[in-house]
Design a protein around this motif. Structure first.
Motif, PDB file in Angstrom:
ATOM      1  N   SER A 273       0.811  -1.227   0.000  1.00  0.00           N
ATOM      2  CA  SER A 273       0.000   0.000   0.000  1.00  0.00           C
ATOM      3  C   SER A 273       0.838   1.267   0.000  1.00  0.00           C
ATOM      4  O   SER A 273       0.389   2.323  -0.437  1.00  0.00           O
ATOM      5  N   GLY A 274       2.057   1.174   0.519  1.00  0.00           N
ATOM      6  CA  GLY A 274       2.902   2.356   0.629  1.00  0.00           C
ATOM      7  C   GLY A 274       2.550   3.255   1.795  1.00  0.00           C
ATOM      8  O   GLY A 274       3.175   4.292   2.012  1.00  0.00           O
ATOM      9  N   VAL A 275       1.561   2.870   2.586  1.00  0.00           N
ATOM     10  CA  VAL A 275       1.096   3.684   3.717  1.00  0.00           C
ATOM     11  C   VAL A 275       1.906   3.357   4.971  1.00  0.00           C
ATOM     12  O   VAL A 275       2.249   2.201   5.208  1.00  0.00           O
ATOM     13  N   SER A 276       2.180   4.379   5.775  1.00  0.00           N
ATOM     14  CA  SER A 276       2.818   4.147   7.070  1.00  0.00           C
ATOM     15  C   SER A 276       1.811   3.500   8.012  1.00  0.00           C
ATOM     16  O   SER A 276       0.617   3.811   7.953  1.00  0.00           O
TER      17      SER A 276
ATOM     18  N   ALA B 130      -1.287  11.969  13.985  1.00  0.00           N
ATOM     19  CA  ALA B 130      -0.716  11.269  12.828  1.00  0.00           C
ATOM     20  C   ALA B 130      -1.602  10.124  12.349  1.00  0.00           C
ATOM     21  O   ALA B 130      -1.482   9.673  11.208  1.00  0.00           O
ATOM     22  N   ILE B 131      -2.505   9.621  13.217  1.00  0.00           N
ATOM     23  CA  ILE B 131      -3.337   8.472  12.855  1.00  0.00           C
ATOM     24  C   ILE B 131      -4.482   8.924  11.950  1.00  0.00           C
ATOM     25  O   ILE B 131      -5.249   9.826  12.296  1.00  0.00           O
ATOM     26  N   GLY B 132      -4.617   8.257  10.792  1.00  0.00           N
ATOM     27  CA  GLY B 132      -5.652   8.627   9.823  1.00  0.00           C
ATOM     28  C   GLY B 132      -6.689   7.555   9.578  1.00  0.00           C
ATOM     29  O   GLY B 132      -7.710   7.798   8.928  1.00  0.00           O
ATOM     30  N   GLY B 133      -6.456   6.336  10.078  1.00  0.00           N
ATOM     31  CA  GLY B 133      -7.405   5.251   9.876  1.00  0.00           C
ATOM     32  C   GLY B 133      -7.112   4.110  10.834  1.00  0.00           C
ATOM     33  O   GLY B 133      -6.014   4.032  11.405  1.00  0.00           O
ATOM     34  N   PHE B 134      -8.087   3.226  10.987  1.00  0.00           N
ATOM     35  CA  PHE B 134      -7.979   2.135  11.958  1.00  0.00           C
ATOM     36  C   PHE B 134      -8.487   0.860  11.287  1.00  0.00           C
ATOM     37  O   PHE B 134      -9.673   0.717  11.027  1.00  0.00           O
ATOM     38  N   LEU B 135      -7.552  -0.054  10.977  1.00  0.00           N
ATOM     39  CA  LEU B 135      -7.926  -1.397  10.509  1.00  0.00           C
ATOM     40  C   LEU B 135      -8.195  -2.221  11.756  1.00  0.00           C
ATOM     41  O   LEU B 135      -7.288  -2.579  12.498  1.00  0.00           O
ATOM     42  N   SER B 136      -9.493  -2.508  11.989  1.00  0.00           N
ATOM     43  CA  SER B 136      -9.926  -3.001  13.295  1.00  0.00           C
ATOM     44  C   SER B 136     -10.779  -4.247  13.185  1.00  0.00           C
ATOM     45  O   SER B 136     -11.485  -4.455  12.196  1.00  0.00           O
ATOM     46  N   HIS B 137     -10.742  -5.051  14.262  1.00  0.00           N
ATOM     47  CA  HIS B 137     -11.617  -6.210  14.391  1.00  0.00           C
ATOM     48  C   HIS B 137     -13.040  -5.797  14.766  1.00  0.00           C
ATOM     49  O   HIS B 137     -13.932  -6.640  14.825  1.00  0.00           O
ATOM     50  N   CYS B 138     -13.242  -4.518  15.033  1.00  0.00           N
ATOM     51  CA  CYS B 138     -14.558  -3.972  15.398  1.00  0.00           C
ATOM     52  C   CYS B 138     -14.999  -4.369  16.801  1.00  0.00           C
ATOM     53  O   CYS B 138     -16.194  -4.629  17.035  1.00  0.00           O
ATOM     54  N   GLY B 139     -14.058  -4.423  17.730  1.00  0.00           N
ATOM     55  CA  GLY B 139     -14.441  -4.535  19.130  1.00  0.00           C
ATOM     56  C   GLY B 139     -15.150  -3.260  19.565  1.00  0.00           C
ATOM     57  O   GLY B 139     -14.845  -2.166  19.069  1.00  0.00           O
TER      58      GLY B 139
ATOM     59  N   ALA C 279     -14.729 -15.713   1.957  1.00  0.00           N
ATOM     60  CA  ALA C 279     -13.476 -16.333   1.510  1.00  0.00           C
ATOM     61  C   ALA C 279     -12.282 -15.597   2.117  1.00  0.00           C
ATOM     62  O   ALA C 279     -12.415 -14.529   2.692  1.00  0.00           O
ATOM     63  N   VAL C 280     -11.116 -16.181   1.962  1.00  0.00           N
ATOM     64  CA  VAL C 280      -9.885 -15.560   2.457  1.00  0.00           C
ATOM     65  C   VAL C 280      -9.657 -14.246   1.719  1.00  0.00           C
ATOM     66  O   VAL C 280      -9.889 -14.136   0.517  1.00  0.00           O
ATOM     67  N   ILE C 281      -9.204 -13.243   2.426  1.00  0.00           N
ATOM     68  CA  ILE C 281      -8.948 -11.953   1.794  1.00  0.00           C
ATOM     69  C   ILE C 281      -7.687 -12.028   0.925  1.00  0.00           C
ATOM     70  O   ILE C 281      -6.848 -12.910   1.086  1.00  0.00           O
ATOM     71  N   SER C 282      -7.583 -11.073   0.017  1.00  0.00           N
ATOM     72  CA  SER C 282      -6.402 -11.011  -0.851  1.00  0.00           C
ATOM     73  C   SER C 282      -5.631  -9.732  -0.574  1.00  0.00           C
ATOM     74  O   SER C 282      -6.200  -8.723  -0.152  1.00  0.00           O
ATOM     75  N   ARG C 283      -4.331  -9.772  -0.839  1.00  0.00           N
ATOM     76  CA  ARG C 283      -3.488  -8.595  -0.606  1.00  0.00           C
ATOM     77  C   ARG C 283      -3.913  -7.424  -1.487  1.00  0.00           C
ATOM     78  O   ARG C 283      -3.829  -6.263  -1.074  1.00  0.00           O
ATOM     79  N   GLU C 284      -4.403  -7.727  -2.710  1.00  0.00           N
ATOM     80  CA  GLU C 284      -4.849  -6.669  -3.614  1.00  0.00           C
ATOM     81  C   GLU C 284      -6.049  -5.914  -3.022  1.00  0.00           C
ATOM     82  O   GLU C 284      -6.144  -4.688  -3.115  1.00  0.00           O
ATOM     83  N   GLU C 285      -6.964  -6.688  -2.415  1.00  0.00           N
ATOM     84  CA  GLU C 285      -8.133  -6.082  -1.782  1.00  0.00           C
ATOM     85  C   GLU C 285      -7.709  -5.222  -0.597  1.00  0.00           C
ATOM     86  O   GLU C 285      -8.250  -4.125  -0.372  1.00  0.00           O
ATOM     87  N   VAL C 286      -6.740  -5.693   0.171  1.00  0.00           N
ATOM     88  CA  VAL C 286      -6.245  -4.938   1.319  1.00  0.00           C
ATOM     89  C   VAL C 286      -5.646  -3.614   0.861  1.00  0.00           C
ATOM     90  O   VAL C 286      -5.928  -2.551   1.444  1.00  0.00           O
ATOM     91  N   VAL C 287      -4.849  -3.647  -0.187  1.00  0.00           N
ATOM     92  CA  VAL C 287      -4.234  -2.428  -0.720  1.00  0.00           C
ATOM     93  C   VAL C 287      -5.300  -1.417  -1.140  1.00  0.00           C
ATOM     94  O   VAL C 287      -5.255  -0.236  -0.780  1.00  0.00           O
TER      95      VAL C 287
ATOM     96  N   ILE D  77      -7.213   0.044   1.936  1.00  0.00           N
ATOM     97  CA  ILE D  77      -6.360   0.940   2.725  1.00  0.00           C
ATOM     98  C   ILE D  77      -6.291   2.310   2.064  1.00  0.00           C
ATOM     99  O   ILE D  77      -6.441   3.356   2.719  1.00  0.00           O
ATOM    100  N   LYS D  78      -6.090   2.329   0.759  1.00  0.00           N
ATOM    101  CA  LYS D  78      -5.978   3.603   0.047  1.00  0.00           C
ATOM    102  C   LYS D  78      -7.280   4.393   0.116  1.00  0.00           C
ATOM    103  O   LYS D  78      -7.275   5.626   0.255  1.00  0.00           O
ATOM    104  N   ARG D  79      -8.407   3.701   0.066  1.00  0.00           N
ATOM    105  CA  ARG D  79      -9.697   4.392   0.094  1.00  0.00           C
ATOM    106  C   ARG D  79      -9.990   4.997   1.457  1.00  0.00           C
ATOM    107  O   ARG D  79     -10.572   6.079   1.545  1.00  0.00           O
ATOM    108  N   VAL D  80      -9.601   4.299   2.520  1.00  0.00           N
ATOM    109  CA  VAL D  80      -9.910   4.809   3.860  1.00  0.00           C
ATOM    110  C   VAL D  80      -8.919   5.885   4.310  1.00  0.00           C
ATOM    111  O   VAL D  80      -9.230   6.697   5.189  1.00  0.00           O
ATOM    112  N   MET D  81      -7.732   5.928   3.678  1.00  0.00           N
ATOM    113  CA  MET D  81      -6.698   6.869   4.113  1.00  0.00           C
ATOM    114  C   MET D  81      -6.681   8.171   3.330  1.00  0.00           C
ATOM    115  O   MET D  81      -6.214   9.197   3.834  1.00  0.00           O
ATOM    116  N   SER D  82      -7.181   8.174   2.082  1.00  0.00           N
ATOM    117  CA  SER D  82      -7.117   9.401   1.284  1.00  0.00           C
ATOM    118  C   SER D  82      -8.193   9.394   0.198  1.00  0.00           C
ATOM    119  O   SER D  82      -8.737   8.341  -0.132  1.00  0.00           O
TER     120      SER D  82
END
Length: 490
Positions: free
Chosen positions: A313-316, A362-371, A416-424, A427-432
């Motif tokens: 993703s290139g995101v910190s 500095a935090i712009g998004g949260f990849l969370s389990h939704c607790g 189904a199992v997630i894919s790295r492409e979907e994660v990328v 991430i980009k959509r939620v961050m910018s």
């Protein structure tokens, strides 16, 4: 003596044996103590050992020691959960849960009996809704029975109406219905995929967790009062429908508002907390925080795909990875050389003080389990979500975040199992971009609701005061004080 019972009600509090339950219980204890309650807080020996082991600054055996210096009347004690300290409760989950189901109540009975015998002024029991014994203990020792629900009211009412789900074939059927559930009082039509994981299952509905759920949600219907860590304005229809069944009070969000260092600090972490402050000196909103909470497990395959997604993703990012996040006996679950490849851009830590991290600019998004704690904290800090639910209420919480409140995105929509492409991509959509801007706009509106509800005239503050008044009225009735006051005068 009788006036003392009402002026300073004495309560024993029993949180469930998970960090996500201990945290709101601690903050509720502080709230009630600030309103005049005398609180005795009870942790299991195992939870207490984990907290004191991870917090070297704790002096002695009282996690409330510092808080007590503020003048609030809070006591602390521990209880055995029936297992030896060296027993791995995570790895032996089902065996541990069987113990909670069959053995733990005897330890509670013994402790409460001794406490009430030595101090007859104890009048109130506040226990986690997931326990199966509160009505029995409260009745035996003539205590006001308060059930504390640490999750959203939507989840509470779905469990509360298990009988309707069974009757209509959405649960406990070999072939559960797949059409929306549209008959639960106070709940608009909800898809089966948004029900809690234990209700979605069609395979084994007699697991130890299912048996705990059946017993606990039968027992909660005998409670005198239910207090809920939610906000009236966010779940008004659901709460109103529940109030027709039992007295329920939405008093959330239950956490130290403002998250400032000046708040009363009580250690609740089961792991040593890494300090990420220096690392977070990065551009505003540029860092993604990733955490799957204190309890849920992630498959090794999903962990690898998320790792590659973060890398590509290139995101910190800051990624909290508990040592047992896959399983406590699976130590190596990241791709080879992953930590070398992310140096400077990514930080992997076993645990942190989440409030300090997500409140950082500095935090712009949260990849969370939704607790639920994470959701309330993140709304307070104006941080939108990328949702990756794993277990129990997290699927239902995701529905609230994504569909109802529109402050987050699904990480993936399939089982189904997630894919790295979907994660990328996510991430980009939620961050910018435009989607991220809209998420942040809406979450700021929810933050205002949370702020308003905690004001002096806000709904949560009013509900808390009403709850306390109702508890005192109930104490009067249980101890015959009303009749004597009428005869003798106040």
């Amino acid at each position: 003596m009788e006036k003392d019972l009402l002026k300073r009600p004495r309560a024993i509090m029993f949180p469930y044996t998970l960090q996500g339950h201990v945290i709101p219980f601690v903050h509720l204890a502080i709230k009630l103590a600030s309103k005049g309650f005398t609180i005795t807080f009870v942790n299991t020996l195992s939870i207490h050992h984990q907290i004191t082991k991870s917090q070297s600054a704790i002096a002695g055996d009282n996690i409330f020691a510092e808080a007590s210096k503020s003048g609030l009347d809070k006591r602390y004690t521990t209880i055995s959960d029936g297992f030896p300290m060296g027993f791995d409760r995570s790895l032996n989950h089902d065996q541990f849960m069987e113990g909670l189901l069959h053995v733990f109540s005897a330890h509670v009975d013994d402790l409460v009996g001794r406490m009430v015998h030595s101090d007859p002024s104890i009048t109130c029991l506040i226990a986690d809704t997931f326990f199966m014994w509160p009505s029995m203990i409260a009745k035996k020792y003539n205590l006001v029975n308060v059930s504390f629900w640490t999750e959203p009211a939507l989840v509470l009412t779905l469990y509360y109406h298990l009988d309707l789900l069974i009757k209509n074939g959405h649960f406990a059927s070999q072939d559960n219905r797949e059409d929306p559930v549209d008959y639960i009082p106070g709940v608009r039509a909800i898809e089966p995929k948004d029900l809690m994981s234990y209700i979605q299952t069609t395979e084994n509905i007699s697991t130890v967790v299912h048996r705990i759920i059946y017993k606990a949600f039968k027992d909660v219907k005998k409670a005198d009062f239910i207090v809920c860590n939610t906000v009236q304005e966010l779940e008004s229809e659901t709460i109103s429908a529940l109030q027709e069944k039992q007295p329920i009070y939405a008093i959330g969000p239950i956490f130290p508002t403002g998250f400032s260092k000046n708040n009363i600090i009580v250690p609740t972490s089961l792991w040593s907390e890494s300090d990420c402050t220096d690392w977070l000196h990065k551009p505003h909103g540029s860092v993604l925080y990733v955490s799957f909470g204190s309890y849920s497990h992630v498959s090794k395959q999903d962990t690898v795909e998320i790792a590659y997604g973060l890398l590509l993703s290139g995101v910190s990012f800051i990624w909290v990875l508990r040592p047992d996040v896959v399983k406590s006996d699976v130590p190596n679950f990241l791709p080879v050389r992953f930590e070398d490849d992310i140096k400077g851009r990514g930080l992997i830590i076993p645990w942190c003080r989440q409030i300090d991290v997500i409140s950082h600019p500095a935090i712009g998004g949260f990849l969370s389990h939704c607790g639920w704690n994470s959701i309330l904290e993140s709304i307070w800090c104006n941080v939108p979500f990328l949702c990756f639910p794993l277990l129990t209420d997290q699927f239902t919480n995701r529905k609230l975040v994504v569909d109802d409140w529109r402050i987050g995105l699904h990480l993936h929509d399939k089982k189904a199992v997630i894919s790295r492409e979907e994660v990328v991509e996510k991430i980009k959509r939620v961050m910018s971009g435009k989607v991220a801007e809209e998420l942040r706009r809406i979450i700021k509106e929810l933050r205002k609701i949370l702020e308003n509800t905690l004001n002096t005239n806000g709904s949560s503050e009013r509900n808390l005061n009403q709850f306390i008044n109702d508890v005192k009225t109930r104490i009067r009735k249980k101890h015959g004080i009303v009749a004597r006051e009428q005869f003798l005068g106040p």
